[in-house]
Design a protein around this motif. Sequence first.
Motif, PDB file in Angstrom:
ATOM      1  N   UNK A  75       0.822  -1.036   0.069  1.00 15.85           N
ATOM      2  CA  UNK A  75       0.012  -0.094   0.104  1.00 15.85           C
ATOM      3  C   UNK A  75       0.879   1.184  -0.073  1.00 15.85           C
ATOM      4  N   UNK A  76       0.300   2.221  -0.676  1.00 18.97           N
ATOM      5  CA  UNK A  76       1.123   3.531  -0.518  1.00 18.97           C
ATOM      6  C   UNK A  76       0.346   4.444   0.420  1.00 18.97           C
ATOM      7  N   UNK A  77       1.331   5.531   1.102  1.00 21.12           N
ATOM      8  CA  UNK A  77       1.052   6.440   2.033  1.00 21.12           C
ATOM      9  C   UNK A  77       1.847   7.630   1.855  1.00 21.12           C
ATOM     10  N   UNK A  78       1.162   8.616   2.623  1.00 24.50           N
ATOM     11  CA  UNK A  78       1.944   9.851   2.409  1.00 24.50           C
ATOM     12  C   UNK A  78       2.616  10.294   3.847  1.00 24.50           C
ATOM     13  N   UNK A  85       5.166   7.052  -0.075  1.00 23.49           N
ATOM     14  CA  UNK A  85       6.031   5.771   0.129  1.00 23.49           C
ATOM     15  C   UNK A  85       5.160   4.570   0.225  1.00 23.49           C
ATOM     16  N   UNK A  86       5.966   3.440  -0.113  1.00 24.73           N
ATOM     17  CA  UNK A  86       5.362   2.101  -0.248  1.00 24.73           C
ATOM     18  C   UNK A  86       5.566   1.133   1.123  1.00 24.73           C
ATOM     19  N   UNK A  87       4.697   0.729   1.681  1.00 24.54           N
ATOM     20  CA  UNK A  87       4.918  -0.217   2.996  1.00 24.54           C
ATOM     21  C   UNK A  87       5.579  -1.213   2.294  1.00 24.54           C
ATOM     22  N   UNK A  90       8.436   5.892  -2.791  1.00 27.09           N
ATOM     23  CA  UNK A  90       7.746   5.563  -4.029  1.00 27.09           C
ATOM     24  C   UNK A  90       8.090   6.353  -5.154  1.00 27.09           C
ATOM     25  N   UNK A  91       8.344   5.954  -6.485  1.00 32.83           N
ATOM     26  CA  UNK A  91       8.939   6.366  -7.486  1.00 32.83           C
ATOM     27  C   UNK A  91       7.689   6.586  -8.288  1.00 32.83           C
TER      28      UNK A  91
END
Length: 66
Positions: free
Chosen positions: A4-7, A48-50, A64-65
């Motif tokens: 999952x992505x997060x900020x 970012x990615x977990x 995360x790119x």
Amino acid sequence: MVGKQGRVTGKIGPGLVGEVMVAVRGGVEAFYAHPTVPDEEIAAGSIVVVVEYFPPRTVYVARAFV
């Protein structure tokens, strides 16, 4: 959680416990965050990615790119 992505809402870095907001269970929740790469610093506002999840509230993240 993994993938999952997060900020980032609190700076992540060596010797720091940062914070990320991740969308889960129909809402957005805060998690304590550590960098996957030990010397990496990730600024607030970054996506970012977990990579790893340790219940109940700890994640290891990578930039995360997008």
